[in-house]
Design an enzyme around this catalytic site. Sequence first.
Site, PDB file in Angstrom:
ATOM      1  N   ASP A  10       0.875  -1.180   0.000  1.00 32.44           N
ATOM      2  CA  ASP A  10       0.000   0.000   0.000  1.00 32.44           C
ATOM      3  C   ASP A  10       0.908   1.225   0.000  1.00 32.44           C
ATOM      4  OD1 ASP A  10      -2.368   1.606   0.302  1.00 32.44           O
ATOM      5  OD2 ASP A  10      -1.940   1.787   2.429  1.00 32.44           O
ATOM      6  N   TYR A  42      -1.099   8.378  -2.447  1.00 34.80           N
ATOM      7  CA  TYR A  42      -1.212   8.041  -3.865  1.00 34.80           C
ATOM      8  C   TYR A  42      -2.482   8.653  -4.472  1.00 34.80           C
ATOM      9  CZ  TYR A  42       2.390   4.294  -3.856  1.00 34.80           C
ATOM     10  OH  TYR A  42       3.552   3.576  -3.805  1.00 34.80           O
ATOM     11  N   GLY A  43      -3.444   8.896  -3.621  1.00 36.79           N
ATOM     12  CA  GLY A  43      -4.778   9.279  -4.101  1.00 36.79           C
ATOM     13  C   GLY A  43      -4.844  10.584  -4.861  1.00 36.79           C
ATOM     14  N   ASN A  74      -6.746   0.638  -2.771  1.00 40.80           N
ATOM     15  CA  ASN A  74      -7.830   0.834  -3.745  1.00 40.80           C
ATOM     16  C   ASN A  74      -7.405   1.737  -4.890  1.00 40.80           C
ATOM     17  OD1 ASN A  74     -10.637  -0.170  -2.405  1.00 40.80           O
ATOM     18  ND2 ASN A  74      -9.172   0.459  -0.865  1.00 40.80           N
ATOM     19  N   THR A  75      -6.541   2.706  -4.592  1.00 41.11           N
ATOM     20  CA  THR A  75      -6.096   3.642  -5.625  1.00 41.11           C
ATOM     21  C   THR A  75      -5.329   2.882  -6.707  1.00 41.11           C
ATOM     22  OG1 THR A  75      -5.921   5.335  -3.917  1.00 41.11           O
ATOM     23  CG2 THR A  75      -4.791   5.781  -5.982  1.00 41.11           C
ATOM     24  N   CYS A 185     -10.949   2.722   0.545  1.00 41.32           N
ATOM     25  CA  CYS A 185      -9.547   3.083   0.753  1.00 41.32           C
ATOM     26  C   CYS A 185      -9.113   2.309   1.989  1.00 41.32           C
ATOM     27  CB  CYS A 185      -9.406   4.589   0.998  1.00 41.32           C
ATOM     28  SG  CYS A 185      -7.730   5.045   1.522  1.00 41.32           S
ATOM     29  N   THR A 186      -7.987   1.628   1.888  1.00 42.00           N
ATOM     30  CA  THR A 186      -7.589   0.753   2.994  1.00 42.00           C
ATOM     31  C   THR A 186      -7.140   1.522   4.240  1.00 42.00           C
ATOM     32  OG1 THR A 186      -5.400   0.530   1.969  1.00 42.00           O
ATOM     33  CG2 THR A 186      -7.009  -1.217   1.544  1.00 42.00           C
ATOM     34  N   HIS A 187      -6.954   2.832   4.102  1.00 37.41           N
ATOM     35  CA  HIS A 187      -6.669   3.626   5.303  1.00 37.41           C
ATOM     36  C   HIS A 187      -7.940   3.831   6.146  1.00 37.41           C
ATOM     37  CE1 HIS A 187      -2.863   4.729   3.389  1.00 37.41           C
ATOM     38  NE2 HIS A 187      -2.502   5.364   4.486  1.00 37.41           N
TER      39      HIS A 187
HETATM   40  N1  DGL Z   1      -4.688   3.196   1.105  1.00 36.91           N
HETATM   41  C1  DGL Z   1      -4.821   3.616  -0.220  1.00 36.91           C
HETATM   42  C2  DGL Z   1      -6.107   3.249  -0.889  1.00 36.91           C
HETATM   43  O1  DGL Z   1      -6.668   2.229  -0.523  1.00 36.91           O
HETATM   44  C3  DGL Z   1      -4.119   4.851  -0.692  1.00 36.91           C
HETATM   45  C4  DGL Z   1      -4.324   6.108   0.049  1.00 36.91           C
HETATM   46  C5  DGL Z   1      -3.432   7.194  -0.498  1.00 36.91           C
HETATM   47  O2  DGL Z   1      -2.226   6.990  -0.500  1.00 36.91           O
HETATM   48  O3  DGL Z   1      -3.968   8.248  -0.929  1.00 36.91           O
HETATM   49  O4  DGL Z   1      -6.576   3.907  -1.762  1.00 36.91           O
END
Ligand code: DGL
Length: 267
Positions: A10, A42-43, A74-75, A185-187
Amino acid sequence: MDKRPIGIFDSGVGGLTVVKEVIRELPFEETVYFGDTARVPYGSKSKETVTKFSSQIIRFLKSKNVKAVIIACNTVSSNSFEELREEFPNLPIIEVVGPGAESCIKATKNNIVGVIGTEATIKSGAYEKRIKALDPKIKVYSKACPLFVPLAEEGWTNNEVAKQTANIYLKELIETGMDCILLGCTHYPLLKACIGETVGKEVKIIDPAAATAKKIKDFLDKNNMLNKGNTEKHTFYVSDNNKKFADICSVTLKHSYNAEKVNIENC
Ligand code: DGL
């Protein structure tokens, strides 16, 4: 039987919510995790950048001899999955959007669902497409909640700032009458209590992590790749700030772990 580890990655600490479910579902598997803490989030980045970062990470995980990779992001799943599959044709890669969409279909009773995720995930329309492909009559309302990611990385998961942010982001989704909200989003599962208090008890919270863990289990089982020995071992790598990562990792997984810093740009 295949004793090699499962690679999981991630942009940061978010994928740990998937690691937790993988450990629960597959207690005998070894895992190798990479959190790109130097380049999170990453988003807000372009598809090209997200794909480039993800390729570097998969090359790094391959160097650790993984038997499969879970994109615990997810991104990346919604923007770069096809490109990564093409680049690594011999490596089994599991993503999170499919399992998330399936969980949503099972959970909704009134066919109104909310999806929250990063800007890049929501912009991709990946969840909407997957959910509609499974059941066209479901109404999907989506909302990008980018500030949830730095809040999770900071460990501010249920304080006043998190609560106010959730109120602002989720107001319009609550008004749709949704009966479930998908954490795309896994966060976000790290803010589950805060999100739950904001949307109210009658709205089910869907976290794709459990369904993703089941998916990797089924895949490994079908392909005779499960590790049936008792060699549980979990290793963590990050691109920056290993102490802070290790603290959140230990809280999330309820076990003390260290994380090793690596230079991912070289991969
Ligand atoms: N945890 C990530 C997701 O599931 C990315 C979050 C990020 O880096 O913006 O999308």
